[in-house]
Motif scaffolding. Sequence first.
Motif, PDB file in Angstrom:
ATOM      1  N   MET A 199      30.300  42.624  30.708  1.00 23.29           N
ATOM      2  CA  MET A 199      30.908  41.348  30.338  1.00 23.29           C
ATOM      3  C   MET A 199      32.428  41.458  30.274  1.00 23.29           C
ATOM      4  N   ALA A 200      32.927  42.598  29.790  1.00 20.00           N
ATOM      5  CA  ALA A 200      34.374  42.794  29.737  1.00 20.00           C
ATOM      6  C   ALA A 200      34.968  42.818  31.142  1.00 20.00           C
ATOM      7  N   GLU A 201      34.283  43.481  32.064  1.00 23.16           N
ATOM      8  CA  GLU A 201      34.759  43.530  33.450  1.00 23.16           C
ATOM      9  C   GLU A 201      34.706  42.146  34.089  1.00 23.16           C
ATOM     10  N   ARG A 202      33.614  41.402  33.844  1.00 27.55           N
ATOM     11  CA  ARG A 202      33.492  40.065  34.422  1.00 27.55           C
ATOM     12  C   ARG A 202      34.549  39.128  33.857  1.00 27.55           C
ATOM     13  N   CYS A 203      34.855  39.283  32.579  1.00 30.19           N
ATOM     14  CA  CYS A 203      35.908  38.494  31.950  1.00 30.19           C
ATOM     15  C   CYS A 203      37.229  38.715  32.678  1.00 30.19           C
ATOM     16  N   HIS A 204      37.555  39.978  32.914  1.00 35.84           N
ATOM     17  CA  HIS A 204      38.812  40.314  33.580  1.00 35.84           C
ATOM     18  C   HIS A 204      38.823  39.778  35.010  1.00 35.84           C
ATOM     19  N   ALA A 205      37.711  39.914  35.714  1.00 33.60           N
ATOM     20  CA  ALA A 205      37.635  39.449  37.103  1.00 33.60           C
ATOM     21  C   ALA A 205      37.820  37.933  37.182  1.00 33.60           C
ATOM     22  N   ALA A 206      37.233  37.198  36.233  1.00 31.08           N
ATOM     23  CA  ALA A 206      37.373  35.746  36.224  1.00 31.08           C
ATOM     24  C   ALA A 206      38.819  35.336  35.991  1.00 31.08           C
ATOM     25  N   LEU A 207      39.497  36.035  35.088  1.00 31.71           N
ATOM     26  CA  LEU A 207      40.904  35.730  34.834  1.00 31.71           C
ATOM     27  C   LEU A 207      41.753  36.020  36.063  1.00 31.71           C
ATOM     28  N   ALA A 208      41.492  37.150  36.701  1.00 33.94           N
ATOM     29  CA  ALA A 208      42.263  37.506  37.896  1.00 33.94           C
ATOM     30  C   ALA A 208      42.083  36.471  38.998  1.00 33.94           C
ATOM     31  N   GLN A 209      40.883  35.919  39.107  1.00 37.29           N
ATOM     32  CA  GLN A 209      40.585  34.976  40.186  1.00 37.29           C
ATOM     33  C   GLN A 209      41.030  33.552  39.873  1.00 37.29           C
ATOM     34  N   TYR A 210      40.854  33.114  38.626  1.00 37.96           N
ATOM     35  CA  TYR A 210      40.988  31.695  38.333  1.00 37.96           C
ATOM     36  C   TYR A 210      42.153  31.307  37.418  1.00 37.96           C
ATOM     37  N   ALA A 211      42.754  32.252  36.708  1.00 39.65           N
ATOM     38  CA  ALA A 211      43.727  31.885  35.679  1.00 39.65           C
ATOM     39  C   ALA A 211      44.918  31.084  36.207  1.00 39.65           C
ATOM     40  N   PRO A 212      45.562  31.477  37.311  1.00 39.98           N
ATOM     41  CA  PRO A 212      46.720  30.685  37.760  1.00 39.98           C
ATOM     42  C   PRO A 212      46.368  29.229  38.058  1.00 39.98           C
ATOM     43  N   ALA A 213      45.271  29.004  38.776  1.00 39.92           N
ATOM     44  CA  ALA A 213      44.869  27.630  39.095  1.00 39.92           C
ATOM     45  C   ALA A 213      44.464  26.869  37.836  1.00 39.92           C
ATOM     46  N   ALA A 214      43.829  27.566  36.897  1.00 38.30           N
ATOM     47  CA  ALA A 214      43.420  26.924  35.649  1.00 38.30           C
ATOM     48  C   ALA A 214      44.627  26.498  34.827  1.00 38.30           C
TER      49      ALA A 214
END
Length: 360
Positions: A199-214
Amino acid sequence: MTQAMRIIGFPGRYVQGPGALKSLPDMLTELGAQRPVLVSDDIVQAAVGPQLPPSLPRLRFGGECTREAVADLAGQAVALEADTLIALGGGKTIDTAKGVARTLGTRLVIVPSVASNDSPTSRLIVLYDDAHRLVAVDYLARNPDLVLVDTEVIVQAPLRFFRAGIGDAVSKRYEARQCALSGGKNFFGGRPPDVALVMAERCHAALAQYAPAALAAVSRKEVTLEVEAVIEATVLLSGLAFESGGLSLSHALLRGLTAIPALAEALHGEMVAYGSLVQLCLEARSDEERRAHASWLVGLGLPVTAAQLGARLSATEQQQVAELTMNAPYIGHFERPLTAADIAQAINAAEQIGQTALVG
């Protein structure tokens, strides 16, 4: 060799989406709530309160999560014969309502008005004094019964809060890893199960992928798929990862940072983002990795220097922060034993890397 039990915990139910607040009455019925009572501050009540049933009794939260505030609201809740507490607001409102629910043994519903940290899903109650210095962490007997995240409400809050939630979440990949490497225990007193690291890894991956657009979408007050993904990462994944995966230096550093009066206005997630850079300066990582992390934080608008948090730290203040950090209960969750001198040196190194990232 005896090994610690693997333990993980979850809220009873997690609901997220635009308009989720409309489901609150039905959810309360499912929980068997007979006398629900709302806890909110004046600002959130004015902004979100009209969406709630007008008959719902309310306890007014004054702004700081202290033992005195918890005791005062608990007394008021007893007078109302509350059997369910509903926390509507940010982290301090949530922690205060948790404290009241713990005192009275009631059900607990969390309705965050901001996605500024990952407290909604957890049992932890972070307590401060009136000077906003962290003084203790208490625990509920169980995780909240319901976490209801209305993403239309979240995007109406100032962008700074959404960004701070990302800052709180960026550390979890590194902290859960260090807790596991050191054989540390999570917040249930057990060994972190492998799924917590996932879950920690998936959290980081989601931020890397989506944070700027979000971040761009939230600046326009829009709910998009990227916004939904980041809220899931910062509220749900980050919350589960820290509580069941454990924390390390990034959060331990708050024991020191919150003791510096000039940093009192910094948000929790902003401090944690800065702490993640300090942690990477302690880990066996290359300068390239540390610089890349600092550049990523800068790109997200997160702080990489103490000055961005509110004040430049003198060498004496850096040492003070380091010494207080050594008092954090999870300071031992690191692949090697740390000293105050190690932490002070890492703070200094992070400052240099941060300054370079800001101008580069």
